[in-house]
Scaffold this active site. Structure first.
Site, short mmCIF file in Angstrom:
data_model
loop_
_atom_site.label_atom_id
_atom_site.label_comp_id
_atom_site.label_asym_id
_atom_site.label_seq_id
_atom_site.Cartn_x
_atom_site.Cartn_y
_atom_site.Cartn_z
N SER A 555 -6.05 -9.02 -4.80
CA SER A 555 -6.08 -8.17 -3.61
C SER A 555 -6.84 -6.90 -3.92
O SER A 555 -6.87 -6.44 -5.07
CB SER A 555 -4.66 -7.82 -3.17
OG SER A 555 -4.67 -6.82 -2.17
N TYR A 568 3.97 -4.32 -4.69
CA TYR A 568 2.91 -5.27 -4.38
C TYR A 568 1.63 -4.90 -5.12
O TYR A 568 0.99 -5.75 -5.75
CB TYR A 568 2.66 -5.28 -2.87
CG TYR A 568 1.58 -6.25 -2.43
CD1 TYR A 568 1.87 -7.60 -2.28
CD2 TYR A 568 0.29 -5.81 -2.15
CE1 TYR A 568 0.88 -8.49 -1.88
CE2 TYR A 568 -0.70 -6.69 -1.75
CZ TYR A 568 -0.40 -8.04 -1.61
OH TYR A 568 -1.38 -8.92 -1.23
#
Length: 678
Positions: A555, A568
């Site tokens: 990501s 995250y």
């Protein structure tokens, strides 16, 4: 008359082809003769409708039929140059086509056109081939059928065989069919129903004859230690051996594999005649064109250790390649096509099962099915006589037939990921689903792995049948489930070449609200899960010895410090560094490890639908249904990132153009300046 004739032929073909007792997949052909109006002259013209080259009787449609004018077909007899030049007649069939002609005529067209019968079936039933390959097959044929079926000595399929059968039918008006030595059966009739009835009568009569006349244990006694392992142990051993075997048989070109452990295979592998019969090879041309001249047989008991089995397989494979090259040299002429590859298509492992290989999963599976046919043939022949396949030289003439070479040359160019086996975690939705679909579209076999059983099954079913995609249920935090998922992959397709670490979840909270459980869950699924999946993938890829790709869907949050996103972002940074570490470690094995850094992918995302979307929308103060548009507006290109854009990056990394790239992260974020890699 045309419509009725063709529809009857299609229906008969589908009925015959749907029962494996009658013929093997894509084996045999059927025909019908009738009349139609010639659009040029307006007069009636006699036509032959016959199954064309390739295709399968069980699924035959009208587009799979070749349509030829019978007057021109029969006129070929007068210009036939003799058996030494009979191959020239195949090209002549093109000048007999009616209208556009339909499918390409097969080598067996002469058999159908020249035999004086309105309807003809040529089939490859195990029972019929058992008689055809028995040492005293001619006498057994007469004993089984009396005067109603005539023996035809072995002759390679072609124009002369068509002439032979036509002459035999003319000389034996009481006959309803013939047994073709070493090959199969042909039956005929005045109507479609009569032809089908004659075909089925021959097949069932042969079955009954073999059962009544045959001796017990035609393969001999069970050899101590060669009997089947218990199922769980057998499957585990197969999963351990599959990547090694696949790597060996991919020496000349990559292959997809299939595993079979049916009772038929296990019984054959346990008996004292295994080596002798397997060494004789198959006989029916349809069989050995797919199974090669003979299989590789592991000559160790099932109780041998895994290390012993692997070492012996490597020795036997080297010997097989030498023997195959010698076979080629024994029979090749100056006109023979080049040797296509010396690796086996069938590997028999006593107590475990059979591994079959081909250019794709269907070809590999069908090769295994054909070898099961061959086992049944050998059983039948040995039960009433001695198995005596056609000579090795005749097999070579067919395997390296210029007509077969031309047929192979007409095959479409393989897709970029043909022969590659991919496993995608989190494949049941969003990015994973798009990746699985795109990989399959580019030719890969795909294992769709997801925690959600139904979602994985739906995606796999949408991609295609089991020859293209299979679903597995896997929690990537479980070592046992990951191991089971990879075992499913290697038993379905022979191994694994391409793994996409995509499974994930997201919890958006400020630091002070992030619990230890939140932190552990994020890291267990993505950081630990990716590590476990990559470790199992690397074991298989190293055993295969043919390289591979591991892709991490990381990501931009592994680089960009977004708000309320500690757990995250940290686990994505962990994944990003795993890419670099594994690229450095696995490069010596030809395994490339790369990553993809998407921006938030909202559409179709299971993560966003599960609450992450609402949480991130609240952080940014926008409606949840506008989150994708919000993300797009903060990018340099002002474009929303969709699942298919991530899939595009996976394809770019794995289809060959970036063959020398490893340790790379590709941003797929439409341009987030704060996430630029430095």
């Amino acid at each position: 008359m045309t419509d009725g004739t063709v529809s009857e032929l299609i229906e008969r073909s589908n009925r015959l082809g749907s029962d494996p007792r009658n013929t093997n997949y894509a084996g045999g052909n059927t025909s019908a003769k009738g009349s139609a109006v010639d659009p040029v002259t307006g007069g009636e013209v006699e036509l032959l409708w016959v199954k064309g080259s390739g295709g399968d009787l069980g699924t035959l449609t009208e587009s799979g039929l070749a349509v030829l004018r019978l007057d021109r077909m029969r006129a070929l007899v007068d210009v036939y140059p003799g058996v030494e030049r009979e191959d020239e007649m195949v090209a002549a069939f093109d000048f007999c086509l009616h209208g556009r002609g339909g499918a390409a005529p097969s080598i067996d067209t002469a058999m159908h056109g020249l035999v004086d019968a309105a309807h003809v079936d040529h089939l490859h039933p195990d029972s019929g081939i058992a008689l055809a390959t028995a040492a005293d097959g001619e006498a057994l044929t007469k004993e089984c059928f009396g005067e109603k079926v005539v023996w035809v000595p072995w002759r390679r399929p072609g124009f002369q065989l068509g002439l032979d059968i036509a002459a035999i039918k003319a000389a034996h008006p009481q006959a309803v069919g013939c047994v073709l030595g070493g090959h199969g059966i042909t039956a005929w009739g005045a109507t479609s129903a009569e032809c089908e009835a004659n075909s089925l009568w021959m097949i069932r009569t042969a079955e009954e004859f073999l059962a009544a006349r045959g001796k017990p244990d035609p393969f001999g006694a069970v050899v101590d230690g060669f009997g089947p392992l218990p199922e769980a142990e057998r499957r585990a051993r197969a999963a351990a051996l599959a990547p090694v075997i696949r790597g060996l048989v991919s020496t000349d070109r990559p292959q997809v594999g299939h595993f079979t452990d049916t009772d038929v295979v296990l019984e054959f592998g346990s008996r004292e005649k295994l080596a002798a019969l397997a060494g004789l090879g198959t006989s029916c041309p349809d069989h050995f064109l797919r199974t090669k001249v003979r299989p590789l047989v592991l000559d160790l008991p099932a109780t041998a250790s895994l290390e012993e089995a692997v070492a012996r397989l490597r020795e036997l494979h080297a010997a097989y390649r030498e023997e195959y090259a010698a076979y080629y040299q024994r029979h090749a002429t100056a006109e023979s096509p080049a040797m296509r590859g010396a690796d086996p298509a069938i590997v028999l492992v006593p107590g475990v099962g059979m591994f079959s290989f081909g250019k794709d999963a269907q070809t590999a599976r069908v090769a295994g099915e054909f070898y099961v046919n061959a086992i049944n043939v050998m059983r039948g022949a040995e039960a009433v006589s001695t198995y005596a396949p056609i000579p090795e030289g005749e097999k070579f003439r067919i395997e390296y037939w210029t007509l077969e070479e031309a047929k192979l040359a007409r095959m479409p160019k393989p897709k970029p990921l043909a022969t590659r086996v991919a496993l995608v975690t989190g494949g049941g939705s969003g990015i994973g689903k798009a990746i699985a679909q795109r990989l399959a579209a580019e030719g890969a076999c795909v294992v769709v792995a997801d925690l959600n059983t139904d979602a994985a099954a739906q995606v796999a079913a949408g991609i295609g049948g089991a020859d293209v995609a299979v679903p597995v249920t896997v929690d990537v935090t479980s070592e046992e489930q990951i191991k089971a998922a990879f075992e499913r992959a290697v038993l379905a397709f022979g191994g694994v070449d391409l793994v996409v670490n995509n499974a994930g979840l997201s919890i958006s909270k400020p630091l002070l609200e992030t619990t230890a459980a939140d932190w552990d869950l994020q890291h267990d699924v993505m950081a630990r899960g990716s590590f476990l999946v990559s470790r199992e993938a690397a074991r298989i890829m190293i055993d295969q010895g043919i390289g591979g790709d591991i892709i991490y869907i990381a990501s931009k949050n592994g680089v960009f410090a977004g708000p309320n996103n500690l757990a995250y972002g940290a686990t994505k940074a962990d994944q990003a560094h795993q890419v670099r570490l594994l690229a450095a470690e696995l490069g010596e094995h030809g395994i490339r490890v790369n990553g993809i850094n998407p921006d938030g992918v909202v559409q179709g995302s299971g993560i966003f639908a599960a609450g992450w979307g609402a949480q991130r929308a609240a952080v940014y103060g926008v409606p949840e249904d506008q989150l994708g548009a919000f993300y797009a507006q903060r990018t340099l290109l002002k474009r929303e990132v969709l699942p298919e854009h991530v899939a595009n990056a996976v394809i770019a990394l794995t289809t060959g153009d970036l063959s020398h790239t490893t340790g790379l992260h590709i941003p797929v974020d439409a341009g987030v300046a704060a996430a630029f890699l430095r």
